[in-house]
Design a protein around this motif. Structure first.
Motif, mmCIF file in Angstrom:
data_model
loop_
_atom_site.group_PDB
_atom_site.id
_atom_site.type_symbol
_atom_site.label_atom_id
_atom_site.label_comp_id
_atom_site.label_asym_id
_atom_site.label_seq_id
_atom_site.Cartn_x
_atom_site.Cartn_y
_atom_site.Cartn_z
ATOM 1 N N UNK A 101 8.481 20.307 5.295
ATOM 2 C CA UNK A 101 8.683 19.094 6.093
ATOM 3 C C UNK A 101 7.448 18.194 6.036
ATOM 4 N N UNK A 102 6.275 18.800 6.111
ATOM 5 C CA UNK A 102 5.031 18.029 5.999
ATOM 6 C C UNK A 102 4.957 17.343 4.632
ATOM 7 N N UNK A 103 5.295 18.100 3.596
ATOM 8 C CA UNK A 103 5.258 17.560 2.240
ATOM 9 C C UNK A 103 6.212 16.375 2.098
ATOM 10 N N UNK A 104 7.425 16.531 2.638
ATOM 11 C CA UNK A 104 8.431 15.459 2.550
ATOM 12 C C UNK A 104 7.944 14.189 3.247
ATOM 13 N N UNK A 105 7.300 14.337 4.395
ATOM 14 C CA UNK A 105 6.783 13.178 5.113
ATOM 15 C C UNK A 105 5.714 12.444 4.322
ATOM 16 N N UNK A 106 4.842 13.203 3.688
ATOM 17 C CA UNK A 106 3.771 12.588 2.896
ATOM 18 C C UNK A 106 4.329 11.959 1.622
ATOM 19 N N UNK A 107 5.402 12.522 1.089
ATOM 20 C CA UNK A 107 6.029 11.940 -0.101
ATOM 21 C C UNK A 107 6.589 10.556 0.198
ATOM 22 N N UNK A 108 7.149 10.384 1.394
ATOM 23 C CA UNK A 108 7.681 9.071 1.785
ATOM 24 C C UNK A 108 6.568 8.019 1.772
ATOM 25 N N UNK A 109 5.408 8.396 2.334
ATOM 26 C CA UNK A 109 4.269 7.462 2.342
ATOM 27 C C UNK A 109 3.739 7.223 0.932
ATOM 28 N N UNK A 110 3.730 8.270 0.127
ATOM 29 C CA UNK A 110 3.252 8.132 -1.250
ATOM 30 C C UNK A 110 4.167 7.242 -2.073
ATOM 31 N N UNK A 111 5.480 7.334 -1.828
ATOM 32 C CA UNK A 111 6.434 6.489 -2.555
ATOM 33 C C UNK A 111 6.149 5.009 -2.311
ATOM 34 N N UNK A 112 5.779 4.677 -1.082
ATOM 35 C CA UNK A 112 5.459 3.277 -0.765
ATOM 36 C C UNK A 112 4.263 2.798 -1.579
ATOM 37 N N UNK A 113 3.250 3.659 -1.687
ATOM 38 C CA UNK A 113 2.065 3.284 -2.460
ATOM 39 C C UNK A 113 2.376 3.223 -3.950
ATOM 40 N N UNK A 114 3.159 4.179 -4.432
ATOM 41 C CA UNK A 114 3.514 4.201 -5.854
ATOM 42 C C UNK A 114 4.361 2.997 -6.246
ATOM 43 N N UNK A 115 5.144 2.513 -5.298
ATOM 44 C CA UNK A 115 6.020 1.363 -5.573
ATOM 45 C C UNK A 115 5.259 0.044 -5.600
ATOM 46 N N UNK A 116 4.062 0.041 -5.018
ATOM 47 C CA UNK A 116 3.279 -1.194 -4.925
ATOM 48 C C UNK A 116 2.456 -1.394 -6.202
ATOM 49 N N UNK A 117 3.136 -1.741 -7.281
ATOM 50 C CA UNK A 117 2.468 -1.933 -8.571
ATOM 51 C C UNK A 117 1.562 -3.165 -8.562
ATOM 52 N N UNK A 118 1.908 -4.126 -7.702
ATOM 53 C CA UNK A 118 1.120 -5.361 -7.629
ATOM 54 C C UNK A 118 -0.310 -5.057 -7.180
ATOM 55 N N UNK A 119 -0.448 -4.186 -6.162
ATOM 56 C CA UNK A 119 -1.781 -3.835 -5.661
ATOM 57 C C UNK A 119 -2.577 -3.105 -6.725
#
Length: 270
Positions: A101-119
């Motif tokens: 569950x901890x891993x899944x929560x951190x993956x959600x946050x990581x997906x947001x960062x990975x999706x931000x190709x502009x940054x």
């Protein structure tokens, strides 16, 4: 420095593979390439435009730390399963579900960062324009002296703390990652040093094993209180005790392979 652009390309490539999958090996490659980039930025010194210290850009650093936390949780789940299977004990399902569950929560946050190709692209452009075209001899010497000074502080400890061993590994890896740029200068000033590179790799590997088990114990100590099942809690405490023994053994091995007084003599070449 061409290697900095190469690091960015590799980081970008592997980040695309991580997106949506989070395979442990891909995360490992991402973190290694980011560490190499961080070491090269430290070697490069200062931003040639703003004159500020070159460091990992915020977006990349945040992703690096988040993926590190995910990898740590993945390693913990793997090691808990191996420990339970090793002695024929039932699986620690409640604890494994907590880690998942901890891993899944951190993956959600990581997906947001990975999706931000502009940054990522913006930070990459800034670093590419800010790094010096060539690293000067004085900058290389400053890097060697600075690293040596930090290492000297660590080796003054007769019995190094867990935190000191972590920092020791980080500094030694910085030397290894920057070796193509500093080896000639080190060899010229300190002829005995290059022959010790295999010793560095050996101690870095041992320190890596130590860090993995150290983090495993930290996870157990912070999480087992949430386990209500007495049988499972007792099993986790037994695993923790075995890991503590293994941690102590690795620490002794580190001191045997490259004891702190010997390391101090070795670092004196710097």
């Amino acid at each position: 420095i061409t290697d900095i652009e190469k690091r960015f390309k590799k980081i970008d490539k592997v980040s695309r593979k991580i997106h949506g999958h989070f395979e442990a090996e891909d995360i490992h490659v991402f973190r290694v390439e980011t560490k190499k980039l961080r070491a090269l930025l430290r070697l490069a010194g200062t931003d040639r435009i703003k004159g500020k210290k070159l460091v990992l850009p915020k977006h990349l650093k945040d992703l690096y730390l988040l993926l590190g936390a995910i990898r740590s949780l993945q390693i913990q789940q793997r090691n808990i399963r191996a420990a339970a299977e090793g002695d024929g004990s039932p699986m620690c399902e409640t604890y494994l579900n907590l880690l998942n569950a901890k891993e899944a929560g951190k993956m959600i946050n990581a997906e947001r960062l990975l999706s931000n190709k502009k940054a990522f692209k913006k930070e990459r452009r800034h670093i590419s324009s800010a790094i010096p075209a060539k690293i000067s001899k004085s900058r290389i010497n400053n890097f060697i002296k600075s690293t040596g000074s930090s290492l000297q502080k660590l080796v003054k400890e007769e019995v190094p703390s867990d935190e000191s061993l972590h920092m020791l590994r980080k500094l030694l890896k910085d030397l290894m990652y920057c070796w193509p740029y500093i080896s000639a200068d080190v060899a010229l000033a300190y002829p005995a040093f290059p022959s010790r590179m295999e010793d560095i790799q050996k101690i870095v590997d041992l320190l890596g094993n130590f860090q993995d088990i150290f983090m495993g114990i930290i996870h157990l100590e912070s999480d087992y209180i949430y386990i209500n099942n007495e049988v499972e809690r007792e099993l986790l405490l037994n695993i923790r005790a075995r890991w503590q023994e293994k941690k102590d053994e690795i620490k002794k091995q580190i001191n045997r392979e490259l004891p702190m007084p010997k390391l101090g003599l070795f670092i004196s070449y710097l």
